[in-house]
Design an enzyme around this catalytic site. Sequence first.
Site, PDB file in Angstrom:
ATOM      1  N   CYS A 131       0.828  -1.217   0.000  1.00  0.00           N
ATOM      2  CA  CYS A 131       0.000   0.000   0.000  1.00  0.00           C
ATOM      3  C   CYS A 131       0.859   1.262   0.000  1.00  0.00           C
ATOM      4  CB  CYS A 131      -0.956  -0.002   1.183  1.00  0.00           C
ATOM      5  SG  CYS A 131      -0.181  -0.213   2.779  1.00  0.00           S
TER       6      CYS A 131
HETATM    7  N1  LIG Z   1      -4.761  -4.287   4.622  1.00  0.00           N
HETATM    8  C1  LIG Z   1      -4.167  -3.550   3.664  1.00  0.00           C
HETATM    9  O1  LIG Z   1      -4.393  -2.333   3.546  1.00  0.00           O
HETATM   10  C2  LIG Z   1      -3.199  -4.187   2.729  1.00  0.00           C
HETATM   11  C3  LIG Z   1      -2.820  -5.499   2.834  1.00  0.00           C
HETATM   12  N2  LIG Z   1      -1.901  -6.028   1.975  1.00  0.00           N
HETATM   13  C4  LIG Z   1      -1.464  -7.399   2.086  1.00  0.00           C
HETATM   14  O2  LIG Z   1      -2.538  -8.263   1.760  1.00  0.00           O
HETATM   15  C5  LIG Z   1      -2.449  -9.473   2.493  1.00  0.00           C
HETATM   16  C6  LIG Z   1      -3.735  -9.649   3.286  1.00  0.00           C
HETATM   17  O3  LIG Z   1      -3.857  -8.565   4.184  1.00  0.00           O
HETATM   18  P1  LIG Z   1      -5.159  -8.254   5.003  1.00  0.00           P
HETATM   19  O4  LIG Z   1      -6.374  -8.612   4.228  1.00  0.00           O
HETATM   20  O5  LIG Z   1      -5.019  -6.882   5.493  1.00  0.00           O
HETATM   21  O6  LIG Z   1      -4.994  -9.291   6.217  1.00  0.00           O
HETATM   22  P2  LIG Z   1      -6.095  -9.913   7.168  1.00  0.00           P
HETATM   23  O7  LIG Z   1      -5.406 -10.276   8.428  1.00  0.00           O
HETATM   24  O8  LIG Z   1      -7.248  -8.971   7.256  1.00  0.00           O
HETATM   25  O9  LIG Z   1      -6.563 -11.225   6.395  1.00  0.00           O
HETATM   26  C7  LIG Z   1      -5.730 -12.327   6.222  1.00  0.00           C
HETATM   27  C8  LIG Z   1      -6.486 -13.400   5.465  1.00  0.00           C
HETATM   28  O10 LIG Z   1      -5.602 -14.481   5.259  1.00  0.00           O
HETATM   29  C9  LIG Z   1      -6.248 -15.680   5.640  1.00  0.00           C
HETATM   30  N3  LIG Z   1      -5.251 -16.613   6.156  1.00  0.00           N
HETATM   31  C10 LIG Z   1      -4.347 -16.414   7.136  1.00  0.00           C
HETATM   32  N4  LIG Z   1      -3.571 -17.515   7.288  1.00  0.00           N
HETATM   33  C11 LIG Z   1      -4.000 -18.416   6.374  1.00  0.00           C
HETATM   34  C12 LIG Z   1      -3.614 -19.738   6.035  1.00  0.00           C
HETATM   35  N5  LIG Z   1      -2.606 -20.362   6.648  1.00  0.00           N
HETATM   36  N6  LIG Z   1      -4.293 -20.367   5.045  1.00  0.00           N
HETATM   37  C13 LIG Z   1      -5.307 -19.765   4.410  1.00  0.00           C
HETATM   38  N7  LIG Z   1      -5.744 -18.515   4.703  1.00  0.00           N
HETATM   39  C14 LIG Z   1      -5.078 -17.854   5.665  1.00  0.00           C
HETATM   40  C15 LIG Z   1      -7.244 -15.286   6.689  1.00  0.00           C
HETATM   41  O11 LIG Z   1      -8.285 -16.250   6.634  1.00  0.00           O
HETATM   42  P3  LIG Z   1      -9.146 -16.819   7.887  1.00  0.00           P
HETATM   43  O12 LIG Z   1      -9.849 -15.633   8.495  1.00  0.00           O
HETATM   44  O13 LIG Z   1     -10.044 -17.749   7.203  1.00  0.00           O
HETATM   45  O14 LIG Z   1      -8.180 -17.476   8.821  1.00  0.00           O
HETATM   46  C16 LIG Z   1      -7.699 -13.931   6.182  1.00  0.00           C
HETATM   47  O15 LIG Z   1      -8.743 -14.089   5.248  1.00  0.00           O
HETATM   48  C17 LIG Z   1      -1.216  -9.336   3.373  1.00  0.00           C
HETATM   49  O16 LIG Z   1      -0.110  -9.890   2.718  1.00  0.00           O
HETATM   50  C18 LIG Z   1      -1.057  -7.832   3.486  1.00  0.00           C
HETATM   51  O17 LIG Z   1       0.227  -7.494   3.831  1.00  0.00           O
HETATM   52  C19 LIG Z   1      -1.397  -5.292   0.945  1.00  0.00           C
HETATM   53  C20 LIG Z   1      -1.751  -4.002   0.775  1.00  0.00           C
HETATM   54  C21 LIG Z   1      -2.658  -3.332   1.679  1.00  0.00           C
HETATM   55  C1  LIG Z   2      -0.736  -0.222   9.231  1.00  0.00           C
HETATM   56  C2  LIG Z   2       0.145  -1.338   8.716  1.00  0.00           C
HETATM   57  O1  LIG Z   2       0.620  -2.148   9.484  1.00  0.00           O
HETATM   58  N1  LIG Z   2       0.341  -1.389   7.404  1.00  0.00           N
HETATM   59  C3  LIG Z   2       1.122  -2.401   6.772  1.00  0.00           C
HETATM   60  C4  LIG Z   2       1.104  -2.205   5.283  1.00  0.00           C
HETATM   61  C5  LIG Z   2       0.187  -3.107   4.570  1.00  0.00           C
HETATM   62  C6  LIG Z   2       0.763  -3.669   3.274  1.00  0.00           C
HETATM   63  O2  LIG Z   2       0.812  -3.063   2.231  1.00  0.00           O
HETATM   64  O3  LIG Z   2       1.293  -4.878   3.434  1.00  0.00           O
HETATM   65  P1  LIG Z   2       2.187  -5.924   2.608  1.00  0.00           P
HETATM   66  O4  LIG Z   2       3.384  -5.256   2.081  1.00  0.00           O
HETATM   67  O5  LIG Z   2       2.580  -6.975   3.571  1.00  0.00           O
HETATM   68  O6  LIG Z   2       1.320  -6.426   1.533  1.00  0.00           O
HETATM   69  C7  LIG Z   2       2.586  -2.367   7.208  1.00  0.00           C
HETATM   70  O7  LIG Z   2       3.098  -1.326   7.551  1.00  0.00           O
HETATM   71  O8  LIG Z   2       3.246  -3.429   7.077  1.00  0.00           O
END
Ligand SMILES: NC(=O)C1=CN([C@@H]2O[C@H](COP(=O)(O)OP(=O)(O)OC[C@H]3O[C@@H](n4cnc5c(N)ncnc54)[C@H](OP(=O)(O)O)[C@@H]3O)[C@@H](O)[C@H]2O)C=CC1
Ligand SMILES: CC(=O)N[C@@H](CCC(=O)OP(=O)(O)O)C(=O)O
Length: 325
Positions: A131
């Site tokens: 992000c």
């Molecule tokens: N939040 C953000 O703004 C951003 C996030 N990201 C990246 O996107 C990815 C997801 O982030 P985010 O949605 O925020 O995280 P969350 O913690 O909100 O969600 C994680 C998801 O992964 C699933 N999960 C975790 N462990 C396992 C496993 N062993 N097997 C299968 N499913 C699993 C969980 O499922 P369950 O609930 O069923 O266990 C849940 O649906 C991360 O890599 C994050 O860094 C990237 C950019 C921005």
């Molecule tokens: C508030 C907060 O914790 N933000 C996350 C950024 C989320 C993201 O972009 O994560 P990935 O690079 O893992 O996809 C962080 O700083 O790591």
Amino acid sequence: MGIRVGIVGISGFGGGEALRLIASHPSFDLVYAAGEGSAGSRLVDRFPGVPSTLAELVIQEWNPATLPQLDVLFASLPTGISAEALSCVPKDMKIVDIGGDHRYVDGWAYGLADVWPQQIADQVRVANPGCFPAATLNALAPLLADKLIEPGNIVIDVKTGISGAGRGGANSQFSYADTNENLQPYGLLKHVHMPEIAKTIEKLSGGSAAGLVFTPHLVPMTRGVLATIYCRGGATTDQCFASARRFYAKRPFIRVTERPPQTKWATGSNLAFLSYAADPERNLVIAMSVIDNLGKGAAGQAVQNANLICGLPETAGLDGAPVWP
Ligand SMILES: NC(=O)C1=CN([C@@H]2O[C@H](COP(=O)(O)OP(=O)(O)OC[C@H]3O[C@@H](n4cnc5c(N)ncnc54)[C@H](OP(=O)(O)O)[C@@H]3O)[C@@H](O)[C@H]2O)C=CC1
Ligand SMILES: CC(=O)N[C@@H](CCC(=O)OP(=O)(O)O)C(=O)O
């Protein structure tokens, strides 16, 4: 028939936003959802407002060996746990990885969709930017391409909403009491996004990003990233705006604005708002960027990348206006 898509990690913040966008996408049909703890639930149990056509879809236990036939798989798993499993997905199944395991990894395109769509269009494996890179690189790209700033002397200060940390586990330090009316810097000097930001600065400029400074701050809001980026260069404000407007001419998701952008402008959208202020006498250029971390920062850009690799209009399913207020 539509394009068959699946989402693994659907219960999380990134996966849930992908569900929201795909549910109203004109060409994508969501036929598969997977996770870990949420496996066995119906989508309506997790997302009471999900459209009735998707309500009864049951979340499967994530296992690449039991994937149905899909055209595109969106992976939104915690960084560190997707690489092994995704390596078992059939080679002809397109993947957009929202997590951090495949950025600048061989065989994966780095999905900076607004900057180099042509490098993504013919790929089957796309790694979405993090992000913070999604916010900062869009603002820097024109200035670097036009050599208006020094690539080796960039200081990035970002503020992020708490959903950027994901829903997290039981030991989450992101409770209401921990975060409300509180500001926290974190990840100083070694945040995990620094390598992909530095590599992209180098790719865009041809120079070294050795002096990169990057400091994120957690602020008490749900969504949004504001990046304020301090650069060295003798350009005027007008030259910076002209550079950005030229670079992003006809690009649908970039808005170059005279007013310094605000996080609420982007909420719920795949837009990025960019602005600039420069003082040549002080050799100073300030670039600003705002995105929704779950939009351009995650699911929005992921759907944009999926549109590109499926040969669809880039805006398909992404033309809704942001939420206000
Ligand atoms: N939040 C953000 O703004 C951003 C996030 N990201 C990246 O996107 C990815 C997801 O982030 P985010 O949605 O925020 O995280 P969350 O913690 O909100 O969600 C994680 C998801 O992964 C699933 N999960 C975790 N462990 C396992 C496993 N062993 N097997 C299968 N499913 C699993 C969980 O499922 P369950 O609930 O069923 O266990 C849940 O649906 C991360 O890599 C994050 O860094 C990237 C950019 C921005
Ligand atoms: C508030 C907060 O914790 N933000 C996350 C950024 C989320 C993201 O972009 O994560 P990935 O690079 O893992 O996809 C962080 O700083 O790591």
